[in-house]
Motif scaffolding. Structure first.
Motif, PDB file in Angstrom:
ATOM      1  N   GLU A 120       0.814  -1.223   0.000  1.00 43.11           N
ATOM      2  CA  GLU A 120       0.000   0.000   0.000  1.00 43.11           C
ATOM      3  C   GLU A 120       0.844   1.268   0.000  1.00 43.11           C
ATOM      4  O   GLU A 120       0.310   2.372  -0.175  1.00 43.11           O
ATOM      5  CB  GLU A 120      -0.944   0.016   1.204  1.00 43.11           C
ATOM      6  CG  GLU A 120      -0.266   0.014   2.560  1.00 43.11           C
ATOM      7  CD  GLU A 120      -0.029  -1.384   3.122  1.00 43.11           C
ATOM      8  OE1 GLU A 120       0.101  -1.500   4.353  1.00 43.11           O
ATOM      9  OE2 GLU A 120       0.030  -2.346   2.320  1.00 43.11           O
ATOM     10  N   ARG A 121       2.170   1.129   0.184  1.00 43.24           N
ATOM     11  CA  ARG A 121       3.039   2.301   0.182  1.00 43.24           C
ATOM     12  C   ARG A 121       3.865   2.398  -1.103  1.00 43.24           C
ATOM     13  O   ARG A 121       4.747   3.257  -1.210  1.00 43.24           O
ATOM     14  CB  ARG A 121       3.989   2.230   1.388  1.00 43.24           C
ATOM     15  CG  ARG A 121       3.293   2.232   2.740  1.00 43.24           C
ATOM     16  CD  ARG A 121       2.848   3.606   3.152  1.00 43.24           C
ATOM     17  NE  ARG A 121       3.989   4.419   3.523  1.00 43.24           N
ATOM     18  CZ  ARG A 121       4.547   4.403   4.733  1.00 43.24           C
ATOM     19  NH1 ARG A 121       4.081   3.627   5.679  1.00 43.24           N
ATOM     20  NH2 ARG A 121       5.577   5.173   4.993  1.00 43.24           N
ATOM     21  N   ARG A 122       3.568   1.555  -2.069  1.00 42.25           N
ATOM     22  CA  ARG A 122       4.353   1.534  -3.305  1.00 42.25           C
ATOM     23  C   ARG A 122       3.914   2.596  -4.314  1.00 42.25           C
ATOM     24  O   ARG A 122       4.616   2.865  -5.276  1.00 42.25           O
ATOM     25  CB  ARG A 122       4.287   0.142  -3.945  1.00 42.25           C
ATOM     26  CG  ARG A 122       4.954  -0.940  -3.107  1.00 42.25           C
ATOM     27  CD  ARG A 122       4.775  -2.323  -3.694  1.00 42.25           C
ATOM     28  NE  ARG A 122       5.460  -3.340  -2.884  1.00 42.25           N
ATOM     29  CZ  ARG A 122       6.678  -3.809  -3.119  1.00 42.25           C
ATOM     30  NH1 ARG A 122       7.349  -3.346  -4.162  1.00 42.25           N
ATOM     31  NH2 ARG A 122       7.232  -4.703  -2.336  1.00 42.25           N
ATOM     32  N   GLY A 123       2.776   3.214  -4.103  1.00 45.65           N
ATOM     33  CA  GLY A 123       2.277   4.214  -5.037  1.00 45.65           C
ATOM     34  C   GLY A 123       1.485   3.603  -6.171  1.00 45.65           C
ATOM     35  O   GLY A 123       1.092   2.445  -6.092  1.00 45.65           O
ATOM     36  N   PRO A 124       1.246   4.386  -7.236  1.00 48.08           N
ATOM     37  CA  PRO A 124       1.853   5.710  -7.501  1.00 48.08           C
ATOM     38  C   PRO A 124       1.240   6.837  -6.684  1.00 48.08           C
ATOM     39  O   PRO A 124       0.087   6.779  -6.280  1.00 48.08           O
ATOM     40  CB  PRO A 124       1.576   5.920  -8.997  1.00 48.08           C
ATOM     41  CG  PRO A 124       0.298   5.162  -9.233  1.00 48.08           C
ATOM     42  CD  PRO A 124       0.370   3.956  -8.343  1.00 48.08           C
ATOM     43  N   VAL A 125       2.046   7.868  -6.469  1.00 50.57           N
ATOM     44  CA  VAL A 125       1.638   9.102  -5.815  1.00 50.57           C
ATOM     45  C   VAL A 125       1.796  10.232  -6.820  1.00 50.57           C
ATOM     46  O   VAL A 125       2.799  10.309  -7.530  1.00 50.57           O
ATOM     47  CB  VAL A 125       2.492   9.387  -4.563  1.00 50.57           C
ATOM     48  CG1 VAL A 125       2.251  10.799  -4.053  1.00 50.57           C
ATOM     49  CG2 VAL A 125       2.190   8.366  -3.473  1.00 50.57           C
ATOM     50  N   THR A 126       0.801  11.084  -6.912  1.00 53.21           N
ATOM     51  CA  THR A 126       0.840  12.192  -7.871  1.00 53.21           C
ATOM     52  C   THR A 126       1.783  13.291  -7.391  1.00 53.21           C
ATOM     53  O   THR A 126       1.699  13.752  -6.250  1.00 53.21           O
ATOM     54  CB  THR A 126      -0.564  12.785  -8.068  1.00 53.21           C
ATOM     55  OG1 THR A 126      -1.436  11.757  -8.564  1.00 53.21           O
ATOM     56  CG2 THR A 126      -0.536  13.934  -9.067  1.00 53.21           C
ATOM     57  N   LEU A 127       2.693  13.692  -8.268  1.00 61.20           N
ATOM     58  CA  LEU A 127       3.674  14.718  -7.949  1.00 61.20           C
ATOM     59  C   LEU A 127       3.183  16.103  -8.353  1.00 61.20           C
ATOM     60  O   LEU A 127       2.462  16.258  -9.338  1.00 61.20           O
ATOM     61  CB  LEU A 127       4.990  14.432  -8.678  1.00 61.20           C
ATOM     62  CG  LEU A 127       5.764  13.188  -8.254  1.00 61.20           C
ATOM     63  CD1 LEU A 127       6.894  12.918  -9.242  1.00 61.20           C
ATOM     64  CD2 LEU A 127       6.299  13.339  -6.846  1.00 61.20           C
ATOM     65  N   LYS A 128       3.616  17.114  -7.597  1.00 56.70           N
ATOM     66  CA  LYS A 128       3.373  18.507  -7.924  1.00 56.70           C
ATOM     67  C   LYS A 128       4.713  19.235  -8.007  1.00 56.70           C
ATOM     68  O   LYS A 128       5.699  18.805  -7.406  1.00 56.70           O
ATOM     69  CB  LYS A 128       2.498  19.171  -6.860  1.00 56.70           C
ATOM     70  CG  LYS A 128       1.078  18.627  -6.778  1.00 56.70           C
ATOM     71  CD  LYS A 128       0.273  19.394  -5.734  1.00 56.70           C
ATOM     72  CE  LYS A 128      -1.152  18.894  -5.655  1.00 56.70           C
ATOM     73  NZ  LYS A 128      -1.932  19.646  -4.643  1.00 56.70           N
ATOM     74  N   ALA A 129       4.728  20.331  -8.740  1.00 53.52           N
ATOM     75  CA  ALA A 129       5.957  21.117  -8.856  1.00 53.52           C
ATOM     76  C   ALA A 129       6.449  21.519  -7.475  1.00 53.52           C
ATOM     77  O   ALA A 129       5.669  21.978  -6.636  1.00 53.52           O
ATOM     78  CB  ALA A 129       5.712  22.358  -9.707  1.00 53.52           C
ATOM     79  N   GLY A 130       7.733  21.328  -7.218  1.00 53.76           N
ATOM     80  CA  GLY A 130       8.313  21.655  -5.927  1.00 53.76           C
ATOM     81  C   GLY A 130       8.468  20.471  -5.007  1.00 53.76           C
ATOM     82  O   GLY A 130       9.181  20.558  -4.006  1.00 53.76           O
ATOM     83  N   ASP A 131       7.823  19.340  -5.309  1.00 53.24           N
ATOM     84  CA  ASP A 131       7.950  18.148  -4.475  1.00 53.24           C
ATOM     85  C   ASP A 131       9.368  17.596  -4.524  1.00 53.24           C
ATOM     86  O   ASP A 131      10.009  17.611  -5.565  1.00 53.24           O
ATOM     87  CB  ASP A 131       6.983  17.056  -4.944  1.00 53.24           C
ATOM     88  CG  ASP A 131       5.544  17.339  -4.585  1.00 53.24           C
ATOM     89  OD1 ASP A 131       5.287  18.347  -3.895  1.00 53.24           O
ATOM     90  OD2 ASP A 131       4.679  16.560  -4.991  1.00 53.24           O
ATOM     91  N   MET A 132       9.828  17.098  -3.375  1.00 50.07           N
ATOM     92  CA  MET A 132      11.124  16.435  -3.300  1.00 50.07           C
ATOM     93  C   MET A 132      11.021  15.262  -2.336  1.00 50.07           C
ATOM     94  O   MET A 132      10.061  15.158  -1.584  1.00 50.07           O
ATOM     95  CB  MET A 132      12.218  17.395  -2.834  1.00 50.07           C
ATOM     96  CG  MET A 132      12.570  18.481  -3.830  1.00 50.07           C
ATOM     97  SD  MET A 132      14.037  19.422  -3.318  1.00 50.07           S
ATOM     98  CE  MET A 132      13.269  20.639  -2.260  1.00 50.07           C
TER      99      MET A 132
END
Length: 227
Positions: A120-132
């Motif tokens: 459940e922690r493998r994603g995917p997770v949606t990225l936004k500009a500025g994410d690191m």
């Protein structure tokens, strides 16, 4: 781990600048740290190395008789921001081993994780500009503090999205290789945990990082040499 699940991630956590970073040129470096982990002396090292084509590898390693911890992130500088491309997190504590790899795809704006991590922690997770990812906090905080920007961040790490904020809690002196520097002390709390960083304008990474749990020191890193 019996003491901390991911100590290097916590020591680095909060790594996602929401605002643009100042145009501070990246330069390769190696910082050796005097470290303490789980109450025992340890060796710590931070490095920044060019991988060519505007790519960099930023690494943090801590090792003593009980543990061998390492984390590295390959990133690029895009529009003044430090943008993660991939990362590797490895920990060995006594006989317990853990390896996790991350991929940050900025074409599809998705992050995914593989290795020793729950499904459940493998994603995917949606990225936004500025994410690191978590590790880049060390570079982001130093840049933002120098520019007088708020230390507000969004972390994307191991299937999680977490906003984080640091506050300035004081000024102190810190000595590196016999020379005394002025340091700005910043702090972030999370439940019974606290991360404190000492930022010196002459260094691109914190001169000292201290993780506390339940009011006790858990991981302490202080620069002893920088080049």
């Amino acid at each position: 781990m019996t003491v901390m699940n991911r100590p290097l991630t916590w020591i680095a956590a909060g790594a996602l600048a929401v605002v643009s970073l100042p145009a501070m040129a990246l330069q390769p470096f190696k910082a050796d740290y005097q470290a303490s982990y789980m109450g025992m002396q340890a060796n710590g090292t931070m490095t920044l190395a060019s991988e060519g084509a505007n790519k960099w590898r930023y690494s943090l390693n801590v090792k003593n008789q009980l543990a061998d911890l390492s984390q590295s992130t390959v990133f690029e500088e895009a529009g003044g921001r430090l943008r993660p491309l991939s990362s590797h997190d490895r920990s060995i504590l006594l006989v317990k081993k853990r390896n996790v790899d991350a991929a940050y795809n900025w074409t599809s704006n998705q992050a995914t994780w593989t290795g020793d991590i729950k499904p459940e922690r493998r994603g995917p997770v949606t990225l936004k500009a500025g994410d690191m990812d978590a590790l880049l906090i060390n570079l982001a905080i130093a840049r933002d503090l120098a520019a007088g920007k708020p230390l507000n961040y969004r972390m994307v790490d191991e299937g999680r999205i977490k906003p984080m904020s640091y506050k300035v809690v004081g000024q102190e002196k810190i000595t590196v290789e016999g020379k005394t520097y002025d340091a700005t002390k910043v702090s972030r709390g999370d439940g019974n945990k606290e991360l404190i960083a000492w930022i010196v304008k002459e260094f691109p990474v914190p001169a000292r990082l201290l993780q506390r749990e339940g009011g006790k020191d858990a991981l302490d890193l202080t620069i002893k040499s920088f080049k």
